[in-house]
Design a protein around this motif. Structure first.
Motif, PDB file in Angstrom:
ATOM      1  N   THR A 219       0.714  -1.128  -0.019  1.00 55.02           N
ATOM      2  CA  THR A 219       0.060  -0.032  -0.108  1.00 55.02           C
ATOM      3  C   THR A 219       0.862   1.181  -0.016  1.00 55.02           C
ATOM      4  OG1 THR A 219       0.037   0.001   2.342  1.00 55.02           O
ATOM      5  CG2 THR A 219      -1.974  -1.018   1.038  1.00 55.02           C
ATOM      6  N   ALA A 224      -3.651   3.709  -0.976  1.00 54.44           N
ATOM      7  CA  ALA A 224      -4.015   2.943  -2.319  1.00 54.44           C
ATOM      8  C   ALA A 224      -3.102   1.683  -2.437  1.00 54.44           C
ATOM      9  CB  ALA A 224      -3.579   3.751  -3.342  1.00 54.44           C
ATOM     10  N   ALA A 356     -14.583  -2.499 -10.964  1.00 58.23           N
ATOM     11  CA  ALA A 356     -14.624  -1.561  -9.743  1.00 58.23           C
ATOM     12  C   ALA A 356     -15.919  -1.831  -9.156  1.00 58.23           C
ATOM     13  CB  ALA A 356     -14.167  -0.204 -10.150  1.00 58.23           C
ATOM     14  N   LEU A 362     -12.886  -1.867  -0.652  1.00 56.43           N
ATOM     15  CA  LEU A 362     -12.693  -0.436  -0.741  1.00 56.43           C
ATOM     16  C   LEU A 362     -11.543  -0.175  -1.439  1.00 56.43           C
ATOM     17  CD1 LEU A 362     -14.231   2.322  -0.850  1.00 56.43           C
ATOM     18  CD2 LEU A 362     -13.189   2.858   1.230  1.00 56.43           C
ATOM     19  N   ALA A 363     -10.466  -0.353  -0.945  1.00 59.84           N
ATOM     20  CA  ALA A 363      -9.139  -0.217  -1.805  1.00 59.84           C
ATOM     21  C   ALA A 363      -9.132  -0.898  -3.168  1.00 59.84           C
ATOM     22  CB  ALA A 363      -7.722  -0.828  -0.672  1.00 59.84           C
ATOM     23  N   ARG A 365     -11.453  -1.563  -4.985  1.00 63.65           N
ATOM     24  CA  ARG A 365     -12.506  -0.493  -5.791  1.00 63.65           C
ATOM     25  C   ARG A 365     -11.916   0.560  -6.374  1.00 63.65           C
ATOM     26  NH1 ARG A 365     -17.150   0.696  -2.588  1.00 63.65           N
ATOM     27  NH2 ARG A 365     -17.396  -1.596  -2.384  1.00 63.65           N
ATOM     28  N   ASP A 366     -11.059   1.277  -5.364  1.00 63.89           N
ATOM     29  CA  ASP A 366     -10.341   2.674  -5.727  1.00 63.89           C
ATOM     30  C   ASP A 366      -9.385   2.300  -6.519  1.00 63.89           C
ATOM     31  OD1 ASP A 366     -12.186   3.957  -4.140  1.00 63.89           O
ATOM     32  OD2 ASP A 366     -10.611   4.067  -2.422  1.00 63.89           O
ATOM     33  N   HIS A 367      -8.559   1.390  -6.691  1.00 64.65           N
ATOM     34  CA  HIS A 367      -7.399   1.036  -7.366  1.00 64.65           C
ATOM     35  C   HIS A 367      -7.765   0.669  -8.792  1.00 64.65           C
ATOM     36  CE1 HIS A 367      -3.959  -0.895  -9.060  1.00 64.65           C
ATOM     37  NE2 HIS A 367      -4.609  -1.901  -9.499  1.00 64.65           N
ATOM     38  N   THR A 369     -10.773   1.672 -10.308  1.00 64.68           N
ATOM     39  CA  THR A 369     -11.385   2.882 -10.610  1.00 64.68           C
ATOM     40  C   THR A 369     -10.364   3.918 -11.195  1.00 64.68           C
ATOM     41  OG1 THR A 369     -13.333   2.842  -8.975  1.00 64.68           O
ATOM     42  CG2 THR A 369     -12.836   4.945  -9.980  1.00 64.68           C
ATOM     43  N   ARG A 370      -9.385   3.955 -10.499  1.00 63.08           N
ATOM     44  CA  ARG A 370      -8.216   4.792 -10.887  1.00 63.08           C
ATOM     45  C   ARG A 370      -7.646   4.192 -12.395  1.00 63.08           C
ATOM     46  NH1 ARG A 370      -6.291   4.485  -5.190  1.00 63.08           N
ATOM     47  NH2 ARG A 370      -6.868   6.330  -4.242  1.00 63.08           N
TER      48      ARG A 370
END
Length: 381
Positions: A219, A224, A356, A362-363, A365-367, A369-370
């Motif tokens: 991380t 992230a 995503a 959550l982590a 999903r954010d990854h 999405t980015r």
């Protein structure tokens, strides 16, 4: 107080009470009472034989409860059979306790909770915090599990595979609250390896050590996720890697291959590569072939498709992926990665966004999405 020592004594003490005739639920309650008494007494008056002290106090608490509970009169004959104080016989009941806590009559979640309580020595509050559920909910889960196994007789060898599955579930929970379950799983697996000579126990311990060695690099400072290929390998724990590889090599030398040894071999090949580009993907594909033969798992085949894409090119990886069920967890994420590697950024961005939306973490999903946003931004330029 040496909390690690105290928790390490729990399974042996509990096993002795069960072997003497106490049912599991009553024995576990008595051991918890003894632990509370140890926390109160030991700082001022540490015993010469901590395990013997705990056994004596726990057995007396069990007998007191037996006398007071009229519903347990069938065990009244135990009252007059209290063993004389003295050294505890050198019989290790830890393995029996592992098998009891991983009994097939329990659900996986109950088996994990009971193992953490009875073998790990964690409190109900600690376990509830680790799993992010109310303490009352976890207390009910543990109570039901104790009742389920109270009447179980272990008159046959236990199933090592079931015990290992439970420990693997604990490890995969990672870290939350004030309990590091990954570290706890490693501690418990070390304890199991000390009482049973089995190559798959060694394989699981090696796998845990090799995965845990990369934890600090997984991380970024903002939380992230950092993909394996982008991790700072100088932050990997080389001591844990060396230990894991040594344990794995000794297990593989016994020529009794199992799935945890094969998984550990894949992890060892990643750990052995100085850079992501130097990873031996061809050999990783071969180990995934072994894993597929051992487990017939679609998740293994999904990971194999990634390895094929690295070894033989993204088109080959997509071909390997095309024969799998598209509803598999992380299928869209794998497809997105392979399409990105193949240069099809539009399809990759769409699939990253799809993955995503399906991600529960959550982590992750954010990854994802980015990744989708980065590809879309590149196409808009």
């Amino acid at each position: 107080m040496d909390e690690a020592l105290l928790r390490g004594l729990v399974p042996g003490v509990l096993g002795i009470l069960v072997r003497r005739g106490a049912d599991f639920a009553a024995a576990e309650d008595a051991v918890q009472d003894a632990l509370v008494e140890a926390v109160r007494v030991w700082p001022a008056d540490p015993p010469r034989d901590p395990k013997g002290w705990l056994v004596t106090v726990a057995w007396r608490r069990f007998l007191d409860a037996t006398r007071a509970d009229t519903a347990r009169r069938r065990r009244e004959d135990l009252v007059d059979e209290e063993p004389a104080p003295g050294p505890v016989p050198a019989v290790d009941d830890t393995l029996r306790l592992y098998f009891l806590c991983a009994h097939p009559s329990l659900t996986p979640s109950s088996a994990v909770a009971l193992t953490l309580r009875a073998v790990g020595g964690l409190t109900t509050r600690q376990i509830a915090g680790a799993y992010l559920v109310p303490e009352a909910t976890m207390a009910q889960r543990i109570s039901r599990a104790k009742r389920t196994v109270s009447g179980v007789r272990l008159d046959r060898p236990g199933d090592v595979a079931t015990v290992l599955r439970v420990l693997y579930l604990v490890f995969n929970e990672g870290y939350s609250g004030d309990v590091d379950l990954a570290a706890e799983a490693i501690r418990l697996t070390r304890q199991l390896a000390a009482v049973i000579d089995h190559p798959e126990v060694a394989g699981l311990l090696a796998l845990m050590l090799l995965h845990h060695a990369r934890r600090a690099a997984r991380t970024a400072p903002d939380g992230a996720l950092v993909p394996l290929a982008e991790q700072d390998r100088s932050r990997w724990d080389t001591g844990a890697i060396a230990e894991g590889v040594g344990i794995l090599q000794a297990a593989l030398a016994r020529d009794r291959l199992g799935e945890f040894q094969a998984q550990a071999a894949v992890a060892a090949l990643h750990a052995d590569a100085p850079t992501a580009e130097e990873t031996d993907w061809v050999q990783i594909v071969e180990w995934y072939d072994e894993l597929a033969r051992l487990t017939d798992s679609p998740v293994v085949l999904l990971n194999r498709a990634v390895a094929v894409g690295e070894a033989d090119g993204p088109r080959a990886g997509l071909a390997a992926l095309s024969v799998l069920d598209g509803s598999l967890p992380r299928y869209a994420a794998v497809a997105a990665y392979l399409h990105e590697r193949a240069g099809d950024t539009a399809t990759a961005a769409r699939l990253y966004a799809e993955a995503a939306r399906a991600a529960s973490d959550l982590a992750e999903r954010d990854h994802l999405t980015r990744r989708a946003a980065r590809l879309n931004a590149g196409r808009d330029r």
